[in-house]
Motif scaffolding. Sequence first.
Motif, PDB file in Angstrom:
ATOM      1  N   ASN A 284    -111.940   4.387 -76.813  1.00  0.00           N
ATOM      2  CA  ASN A 284    -110.532   4.008 -76.840  1.00  0.00           C
ATOM      3  C   ASN A 284    -109.697   4.915 -75.940  1.00  0.00           C
ATOM      4  O   ASN A 284    -108.834   4.443 -75.196  1.00  0.00           O
ATOM      5  N   GLU A 285    -109.948   6.216 -75.992  1.00  0.00           N
ATOM      6  CA  GLU A 285    -109.206   7.154 -75.144  1.00  0.00           C
ATOM      7  C   GLU A 285    -109.451   6.883 -73.661  1.00  0.00           C
ATOM      8  O   GLU A 285    -108.532   6.969 -72.854  1.00  0.00           O
TER       9      GLU A 285
ATOM     10  N   ILE B 282    -108.563  -3.408 -69.747  1.00  0.00           N
ATOM     11  CA  ILE B 282    -109.014  -2.026 -69.696  1.00  0.00           C
ATOM     12  C   ILE B 282    -107.907  -1.170 -69.092  1.00  0.00           C
ATOM     13  O   ILE B 282    -107.340  -1.513 -68.058  1.00  0.00           O
ATOM     14  N   SER B 283    -107.618  -0.074 -69.771  1.00  0.00           N
ATOM     15  CA  SER B 283    -106.608   0.877 -69.317  1.00  0.00           C
ATOM     16  C   SER B 283    -107.259   2.249 -69.238  1.00  0.00           C
ATOM     17  O   SER B 283    -107.499   2.888 -70.256  1.00  0.00           O
ATOM     18  N   LEU B 284    -107.570   2.687 -68.017  1.00  0.00           N
ATOM     19  CA  LEU B 284    -108.324   3.927 -67.829  1.00  0.00           C
ATOM     20  C   LEU B 284    -107.479   5.175 -68.055  1.00  0.00           C
ATOM     21  O   LEU B 284    -106.302   5.214 -67.704  1.00  0.00           O
TER      22      LEU B 284
ATOM     23  N   ASN C 265    -107.122   9.435 -67.260  1.00  0.00           N
ATOM     24  CA  ASN C 265    -107.226  10.184 -66.008  1.00  0.00           C
ATOM     25  C   ASN C 265    -108.636  10.715 -65.755  1.00  0.00           C
ATOM     26  O   ASN C 265    -108.914  11.224 -64.678  1.00  0.00           O
ATOM     27  N   GLU C 266    -109.540  10.580 -66.725  1.00  0.00           N
ATOM     28  CA  GLU C 266    -110.917  11.037 -66.555  1.00  0.00           C
ATOM     29  C   GLU C 266    -111.704  10.158 -65.594  1.00  0.00           C
ATOM     30  O   GLU C 266    -112.749  10.558 -65.085  1.00  0.00           O
ATOM     31  N   HIS C 267    -111.218   8.922 -65.401  1.00  0.00           N
ATOM     32  CA  HIS C 267    -111.943   7.949 -64.579  1.00  0.00           C
ATOM     33  C   HIS C 267    -111.010   7.301 -63.564  1.00  0.00           C
ATOM     34  O   HIS C 267    -109.842   7.056 -63.860  1.00  0.00           O
ATOM     35  N   SER C 268    -111.556   7.027 -62.382  1.00  0.00           N
ATOM     36  CA  SER C 268    -110.749   6.467 -61.305  1.00  0.00           C
ATOM     37  C   SER C 268    -110.934   4.975 -61.129  1.00  0.00           C
ATOM     38  O   SER C 268    -110.137   4.324 -60.456  1.00  0.00           O
ATOM     39  N   ASP C 269    -111.987   4.409 -61.713  1.00  0.00           N
ATOM     40  CA  ASP C 269    -112.271   2.986 -61.519  1.00  0.00           C
ATOM     41  C   ASP C 269    -113.202   2.508 -62.623  1.00  0.00           C
ATOM     42  O   ASP C 269    -113.843   3.307 -63.310  1.00  0.00           O
ATOM     43  N   HIS C 270    -113.276   1.205 -62.768  1.00  0.00           N
ATOM     44  CA  HIS C 270    -114.250   0.598 -63.675  1.00  0.00           C
ATOM     45  C   HIS C 270    -114.759  -0.676 -63.017  1.00  0.00           C
ATOM     46  O   HIS C 270    -114.083  -1.270 -62.190  1.00  0.00           O
TER      47      HIS C 270
ATOM     48  N   LEU D 180    -110.003   0.324 -75.122  1.00  0.00           N
ATOM     49  CA  LEU D 180    -110.751  -0.714 -75.841  1.00  0.00           C
ATOM     50  C   LEU D 180    -111.128  -0.250 -77.238  1.00  0.00           C
ATOM     51  O   LEU D 180    -111.428   0.925 -77.456  1.00  0.00           O
ATOM     52  N   ASP D 181    -111.135  -1.194 -78.165  1.00  0.00           N
ATOM     53  CA  ASP D 181    -111.615  -0.946 -79.528  1.00  0.00           C
ATOM     54  C   ASP D 181    -112.950  -1.652 -79.690  1.00  0.00           C
ATOM     55  O   ASP D 181    -113.003  -2.884 -79.792  1.00  0.00           O
TER      56      ASP D 181
END
Length: 150
Positions: free
Chosen positions: A72-73, A103-105, A107-112, A77-78
């Motif tokens: 989720n963080e 999906i709402s990323l 700051n740990e990730h730049s893309d999905h 997503l749940d």
Amino acid sequence: MKLLFENWRNYLIKEEDSLDSDQVSKVVLFDENDKVLLLKSALGDFKGEWDLPGGHIHHDESHVKGLKREVNEETGLDIQNPVEVLKQGRIMLYRADLPDAEISLSNEHSDHELFSVSTILEKKFNTSDRFKKAVRKANEDRKSKAGKKG
């Protein structure tokens, strides 16, 4: 006053970091087309590599509770009903269905992106061998469970 706020900020950051244990929970999330969600790391030693959602669980959490919180963080997503598929040292790996949500990323990730299992398992694909093994095992587990239902 500035020093007081800076000390308080550093204290809070240390407190938050101390919640994390050395235990990790990750999940292979499958969509309805059997594709897997991966996140591109934006920070640290693994910057630019594709990663499975999940992370360090807190000392007071179960693996599943920590997994759900971490996913989720990282994505907003749940996830529901994660199924344990593999334990690799201090990493517990699960599989679950990808929720039908935006999906709402963090700051740990730049893309999905969604990838086919065969693409992820290619030798040149930029993710760790342990995550490739998890994807393979989760896919086999998922298919064997689906075969038993039908």
